[in-house]
Design a protein around this motif. Sequence first.
Motif, PDB file in Angstrom:
ATOM      1  N   ALA A 117      -9.736  76.218  44.028  1.00 13.45           N
ATOM      2  CA  ALA A 117      -9.051  75.024  43.526  1.00 13.45           C
ATOM      3  C   ALA A 117      -7.669  75.412  43.026  1.00 13.45           C
ATOM      4  CB  ALA A 117      -9.846  74.353  42.406  1.00 13.45           C
ATOM      5  N   SER A 134      -4.307  73.339  40.824  1.00 15.33           N
ATOM      6  CA  SER A 134      -3.869  72.121  40.143  1.00 15.33           C
ATOM      7  C   SER A 134      -2.455  71.727  40.555  1.00 15.33           C
ATOM      8  CB  SER A 134      -3.905  72.322  38.626  1.00 15.33           C
ATOM      9  OG  SER A 134      -2.773  73.075  38.201  1.00 15.33           O
ATOM     10  N   LEU A 170      -8.957  69.979  36.857  1.00 13.28           N
ATOM     11  CA  LEU A 170      -9.336  70.426  38.200  1.00 13.28           C
ATOM     12  C   LEU A 170     -10.507  69.548  38.636  1.00 13.28           C
ATOM     13  CD1 LEU A 170      -9.157  74.301  37.689  1.00 13.28           C
ATOM     14  CD2 LEU A 170      -7.626  72.954  39.122  1.00 13.28           C
ATOM     15  N   THR A 179     -11.873  68.577  41.318  1.00 11.04           N
ATOM     16  CA  THR A 179     -12.823  68.996  42.356  1.00 11.04           C
ATOM     17  C   THR A 179     -13.875  69.951  41.807  1.00 11.04           C
ATOM     18  OG1 THR A 179     -11.402  70.836  43.059  1.00 11.04           O
ATOM     19  CG2 THR A 179     -11.110  68.710  44.190  1.00 11.04           C
TER      20      THR A 179
END
Length: 273
Positions: A73, A75, A82, A84
């Motif tokens: 991930a 940002s 974050l 997800t």
Amino acid sequence: MTTITLPKTTEYRWDRRDPRAVRHACRAGDYTGYTAGLAPGHVQANLCMLPKDWAEDFLLFCQRNPAPCPLIARSDPGDPRLPTLAADLDIRTDVPRYHVFRDGAFVEEVTDITDHWRDDLVVFALGCSFSFEEALVDAGLPLRFLERGSVAGVYVTNIDTRPAGRFHGKLAVTMRPFKPADAIRAIQVTSRFPNVHGAPVHIGDPAAIGVDLAVRYRGVGDGTVEPGELPLFWACGLTPQLAVANAKPPFCITHAPSSMLVTDLRNASLAVL
């Protein structure tokens, strides 16, 4: 090199199996220890936060070195979320301990980075070996250090990573010992998890990769190898900290060793069949 003593918590006033409860305990300052064994079944992440004008170089470093830097991930600049990884996550408070670097040098360990947060920071979350450790345990492979409340020993090798822009450095690894038959099974199990470091990068003689088992990175982890065991070495998510030390960005924040971001993702979602 400074050795940092990592605190351990043995009593929990919250559900240690729930990733949200773990994050909220960190947010409240109720937990500042290792995250190994917490929120079983859920992905934990290494972290590196850098100013926006350093982010593209670091992204390229991750792409060129996927074993130690498996990106899960990233940002937007200045965004501490974050989504997800978890809907309610706040990167400024939800990690047990953070390390702050200035001009590439470690300067401070803190449990909250709200006062350090900047609008230009980009957060990178990288896969962590705690995910494949769960798979090893499920496969019946013993990990003594977990029984001792510790983590795998962390070492700096003489293996060069692939440089990217201003980022370069040696590969950091974690070591887990196994009897030969179990070592073969451990390789098979971890090769199914390329997003959390995958298979070992080295097996056997530590000196062949420049490692002395008695000299651990910042004193982290257990380096014990019993007679009849083989040390296996996996790429480690602390590798970016070595690259940061060499690149010397004016400001950087990472997780403290073995104190990870606990996410809502399931480990099974990262496995390759």
